[in-house]
Design a protein around this motif. Structure first.
Motif, PDB file in Angstrom:
ATOM      1  N   ASP A 115       0.826  -1.222   0.000  1.00  0.00           N
ATOM      2  CA  ASP A 115       0.000   0.000   0.000  1.00  0.00           C
ATOM      3  C   ASP A 115       0.858   1.269   0.000  1.00  0.00           C
ATOM      4  N   GLN A 116       1.801   1.338  -0.941  1.00  0.00           N
ATOM      5  CA  GLN A 116       2.601   2.535  -1.110  1.00  0.00           C
ATOM      6  C   GLN A 116       2.357   3.136  -2.498  1.00  0.00           C
ATOM      7  N   GLY A 117       2.823   4.341  -2.701  1.00  0.00           N
ATOM      8  CA  GLY A 117       2.621   5.030  -3.960  1.00  0.00           C
ATOM      9  C   GLY A 117       3.366   4.390  -5.117  1.00  0.00           C
ATOM     10  N   ARG A 118       3.042   4.875  -6.328  1.00  0.00           N
ATOM     11  CA  ARG A 118       3.592   4.290  -7.534  1.00  0.00           C
ATOM     12  C   ARG A 118       5.111   4.443  -7.600  1.00  0.00           C
ATOM     13  N   ARG A 119       5.631   5.626  -7.321  1.00  0.00           N
ATOM     14  CA  ARG A 119       7.060   5.867  -7.450  1.00  0.00           C
ATOM     15  C   ARG A 119       7.880   5.038  -6.464  1.00  0.00           C
ATOM     16  N   LYS A 120       7.465   5.044  -5.207  1.00  0.00           N
ATOM     17  CA  LYS A 120       8.185   4.270  -4.194  1.00  0.00           C
ATOM     18  C   LYS A 120       8.153   2.780  -4.532  1.00  0.00           C
ATOM     19  N   THR A 121       6.980   2.316  -4.983  1.00  0.00           N
ATOM     20  CA  THR A 121       6.855   0.897  -5.306  1.00  0.00           C
ATOM     21  C   THR A 121       7.738   0.525  -6.494  1.00  0.00           C
ATOM     22  N   ILE A 122       7.793   1.378  -7.510  1.00  0.00           N
ATOM     23  CA  ILE A 122       8.635   1.091  -8.672  1.00  0.00           C
ATOM     24  C   ILE A 122      10.103   1.010  -8.273  1.00  0.00           C
ATOM     25  N   VAL A 123      10.557   1.964  -7.457  1.00  0.00           N
ATOM     26  CA  VAL A 123      11.953   1.967  -7.013  1.00  0.00           C
ATOM     27  C   VAL A 123      12.264   0.706  -6.211  1.00  0.00           C
ATOM     28  N   LYS A 124      11.399   0.379  -5.269  1.00  0.00           N
ATOM     29  CA  LYS A 124      11.628  -0.806  -4.440  1.00  0.00           C
ATOM     30  C   LYS A 124      11.485  -2.089  -5.256  1.00  0.00           C
ATOM     31  N   PHE A 125      10.593  -2.077  -6.226  1.00  0.00           N
ATOM     32  CA  PHE A 125      10.426  -3.235  -7.108  1.00  0.00           C
ATOM     33  C   PHE A 125      11.694  -3.486  -7.916  1.00  0.00           C
ATOM     34  N   LEU A 126      12.300  -2.424  -8.436  1.00  0.00           N
ATOM     35  CA  LEU A 126      13.542  -2.569  -9.198  1.00  0.00           C
ATOM     36  C   LEU A 126      14.685  -3.036  -8.309  1.00  0.00           C
ATOM     37  N   ILE A 127      14.798  -2.437  -7.117  1.00  0.00           N
ATOM     38  CA  ILE A 127      15.855  -2.853  -6.180  1.00  0.00           C
ATOM     39  C   ILE A 127      15.675  -4.315  -5.783  1.00  0.00           C
ATOM     40  N   PHE A 128      14.437  -4.684  -5.504  1.00  0.00           N
ATOM     41  CA  PHE A 128      14.152  -6.071  -5.109  1.00  0.00           C
ATOM     42  C   PHE A 128      14.528  -7.047  -6.220  1.00  0.00           C
ATOM     43  N   ASN A 129      14.220  -6.709  -7.465  1.00  0.00           N
ATOM     44  CA  ASN A 129      14.542  -7.600  -8.576  1.00  0.00           C
ATOM     45  C   ASN A 129      16.045  -7.687  -8.809  1.00  0.00           C
ATOM     46  N   ILE A 130      16.770  -6.595  -8.594  1.00  0.00           N
ATOM     47  CA  ILE A 130      18.227  -6.646  -8.707  1.00  0.00           C
ATOM     48  C   ILE A 130      18.811  -7.562  -7.634  1.00  0.00           C
ATOM     49  N   LEU A 131      18.324  -7.406  -6.405  1.00  0.00           N
ATOM     50  CA  LEU A 131      18.808  -8.247  -5.306  1.00  0.00           C
ATOM     51  C   LEU A 131      18.488  -9.716  -5.538  1.00  0.00           C
ATOM     52  N   THR A 132      17.267  -9.996  -5.987  1.00  0.00           N
ATOM     53  CA  THR A 132      16.885 -11.393  -6.222  1.00  0.00           C
ATOM     54  C   THR A 132      17.661 -11.994  -7.391  1.00  0.00           C
ATOM     55  N   SER A 133      17.964 -11.195  -8.416  1.00  0.00           N
ATOM     56  CA  SER A 133      18.725 -11.703  -9.563  1.00  0.00           C
ATOM     57  C   SER A 133      20.147 -12.072  -9.161  1.00  0.00           C
ATOM     58  N   VAL A 134      20.780 -11.197  -8.391  1.00  0.00           N
ATOM     59  CA  VAL A 134      22.151 -11.472  -7.938  1.00  0.00           C
ATOM     60  C   VAL A 134      22.181 -12.690  -7.017  1.00  0.00           C
ATOM     61  N   SER A 135      21.251 -12.733  -6.071  1.00  0.00           N
ATOM     62  CA  SER A 135      21.222 -13.866  -5.136  1.00  0.00           C
ATOM     63  C   SER A 135      20.842 -15.156  -5.845  1.00  0.00           C
ATOM     64  N   LEU A 136      19.989 -15.052  -6.869  1.00  0.00           N
ATOM     65  CA  LEU A 136      19.611 -16.245  -7.628  1.00  0.00           C
ATOM     66  C   LEU A 136      20.805 -16.808  -8.384  1.00  0.00           C
ATOM     67  N   LEU A 137      21.626 -15.919  -8.934  1.00  0.00           N
ATOM     68  CA  LEU A 137      22.850 -16.364  -9.601  1.00  0.00           C
ATOM     69  C   LEU A 137      23.775 -17.056  -8.605  1.00  0.00           C
ATOM     70  N   PHE A 138      23.860 -16.505  -7.407  1.00  0.00           N
ATOM     71  CA  PHE A 138      24.677 -17.114  -6.356  1.00  0.00           C
ATOM     72  C   PHE A 138      24.134 -18.493  -5.975  1.00  0.00           C
ATOM     73  N   LEU A 139      22.816 -18.606  -5.826  1.00  0.00           N
ATOM     74  CA  LEU A 139      22.204 -19.892  -5.485  1.00  0.00           C
ATOM     75  C   LEU A 139      22.382 -20.899  -6.616  1.00  0.00           C
ATOM     76  N   PHE A 140      22.252 -20.436  -7.850  1.00  0.00           N
ATOM     77  CA  PHE A 140      22.482 -21.312  -8.995  1.00  0.00           C
ATOM     78  C   PHE A 140      23.894 -21.886  -8.951  1.00  0.00           C
ATOM     79  N   THR A 141      24.870 -21.042  -8.638  1.00  0.00           N
ATOM     80  CA  THR A 141      26.256 -21.492  -8.582  1.00  0.00           C
ATOM     81  C   THR A 141      26.454 -22.542  -7.499  1.00  0.00           C
ATOM     82  N   ILE A 142      25.881 -22.288  -6.322  1.00  0.00           N
ATOM     83  CA  ILE A 142      26.028 -23.230  -5.211  1.00  0.00           C
ATOM     84  C   ILE A 142      25.374 -24.569  -5.545  1.00  0.00           C
TER      85      ILE A 142
END
Length: 348
Positions: A312-339
Motif C-alpha cells: 500500500d505505497q505510492g507508484r514511485r516508491k513501489t517502482i523503485v523498491k520493485f527494481l531494487i528487489f529484482n536486482i537483489l533477487t537476480s544477484v542472489s539467484l545467480l549465487f544460489l544457482f552457482t552453489i
C-alpha cells in the motif's frame, strides 16, 4: 457442516471439555458418533476433496483477479474463506515440478539411450562414434581453464607439477609424499577426487562420453530446483524486510506469505508459458511468440501490482523498491544457482 450424526452426550471425546454446539471450543473436534460405516468414511473422503477443491479454485480466482489481495487478507486474519497458503504452495509446486520434469526434460543428447545400448554391445574404445567424440570435446572445452587436465591415456594431470594419476589412491599417496607446506588444500583435494571419479565414470565407452556427463549434470541440477526455491524464500523475505524496514506493521512472516502467493502465481504462470512455448515450437505458430512476450510483460506487471497492493505505497516508491528487489533477487539467484550447480557436480 458434515453429515455425520451428532452425539447426544456433550463431553468432547478428545479433551473431555463440555461441548456447546457441534464443535469443541477448546480443541475443535466435531462431536459426532465415533463409530462410522464404510459409506460414512467414503462420504468424509469426498467431502474433504470437495472442500479442498472449492477453496482452491476460489483462492485461485482471487489470486489472479486481485494481485496481493490474498496475502493482505491473510495478514488481517481473514483466512477461513481461502485455502491455506502453505497447502496451496505445496499443491501447486508439486503439480508444477511433476509436469515440468515429465514434459520439459533437460538435456543435449536425445540419443543417449540408443548410444548406451550400442556401447553395451561393443564395450571398447573403438566404438566411440564422431558424435560422442564431439560431446567429449565439449566437456573438455568447458574445463580447459581449471587446473585439471584429462588426457587420452585415462590419466588426470595436475597443472603446474607435471604429475599424472589414474585413481584417487595414487593421488593421495603422492600428496602424502610431499612436505606439508607443498600439499594441496582440502578444497583442491576434494575437487581432484571428484574429477577422478567423473573421469572414471564418463571418459570411457560404457560411460557415454561427454554428452552423458552434461545430461546427467543438468538433470541433477534441475531436480534440485525445488530445494533452491525453498531456500530462496526466506532470503527474499529478508530483502523485503529491509526494503520496508520503516513500516513496522509487517513482520518477517508477512513478507514470507506475500512471497508464497507470488510463487504460487509463478508456478501456474510458468506452466502456461512453457506449454504455449512448446506448442509454438512444434506447430510453428509464429503468432504465439507475440503472446509469449505479452505474457512475460504481464507477469512482470503482476509482480509489481502485487507489491503495490500488499504494501500500500505510492507508484514511485513501489517502482523503485520493485527494481531494487529484482536486482537483489537476480544477484542472489545467480549465487544460489552457482552453489546448487556445484553441489550437483559433487553428487552426480
Amino acid at each position: 457442516m458434515s453429515h455425520f450424526h451428532q452425539r447426544k452426550e456433550k463431553n468432547c471425546l478428545n479433551c473431555e471439555t463440555e461441548v456447546i454446539g457441534r464443535y469443541c471450543h477448546v480443541c475443535g473436534q466435531e462431536n459426532i458418533e465415533p463409530k462410522e460405516s464404510f459409506g460414512h468414511l467414503l462420504m468424509h473422503f469426498f467431502n474433504d476433496i470437495t472442500h479442498f477443491d472449492g477453496k482452491f479454485f476460489s483462492s485461485l480466482v482471487m489470486l489472479f483477479k486481485k494481485p496481493g489481495f490474498l496475502a493482505k487478507e491473510y495478514m488481517k486474519g481473514r483466512r477461513a474463506s481461502y485455502l491455506n497458503p502453505i497447502r496451496m504452495y505445496v499443491f501447486t509446486s508439486a503439480i508444477f515440478f511433476f509436469l515440468f520434469f515429465a514434459f520439459f526434460k533437460p538435456g543435449i543428447h536425445p540419443g543417449k539411450e540408443r548410444k548406451k545400448e550400442a556401447k553395451e554391445v561393443a564395450r571398447n574404445a573403438d566404438t566411440m562414434d564422431a558424435e560422442d567424440s564431439i560431446g567429449l570435446a565439449k566437456s573438455k572445452e568447458l574445463t580447459k581453464n581449471i587446473p585439471i587436465i584429462i588426457d587420452s591415456a585415462n590419466k588426470i594431470s595436475i597443472s603446474g607439477d607435471g604429475q599424472e594419476f589414474t585413481d584417487r589412491e595414487e593421488y593421495d599417496r603422492y600428496q602424502k609424499s610431499l612436505p606439508k607446506e607443498k600439499r594441496d588444500g582440502i578444497l583442491k583435494r576434494l575437487y581432484v577426487h571428484r574429477m577422478i571419479a567423473l573421469h572414471k565414470k564418463y571418459d570411457r565407452p560404457e560411460g557415454g562420453g561427454g554428452n552423458e556427463l552434461i545430461d546427467d549434470l543438468l538433470e541433477k541440477f534441475f531436480h534440485s530446483l525445488p530445494y533452491m526455491l525453498f531456500v530462496s524464500l526466506p532470503l527474499y523475505a529478508l530483502f523485503l524486510k529491509l526494503l520496508y524496514a520503516r513500516n513496522k506493521q509487517f513482520y518477517f512472516a508477512d513478507h514470507g506469505i506475500f512471497l508464497i502467493y507470488l510463487y504460487i502465481f509463478t508456478f501456474i504462470f510458468l506452466l502456461v508459458f512453457f506449454t504455449l512455448s512448446r506448442i509454438s515450437g512444434f506447430a510453428h505458430f509464429s503468432w504465439l511468440s507475440y503472446i509469449l512476450i505479452l505474457m512475460f510483460l504481464g507477469g512482470v506487471y503482476y509482480a509489481y501490482r502485487s507489491m503495490r497492493n500488499f504494501y500500500d505505497q505510492g507508484r514511485r516508491k513501489t517502482i523503485v523498491k520493485f527494481l531494487i528487489f529484482n536486482i537483489l533477487t537476480s544477484v542472489s539467484l545467480l549465487f544460489l544457482f552457482t552453489i546448487f550447480f556445484a553441489f550437483s557436480v559433487y553428487v552426480i
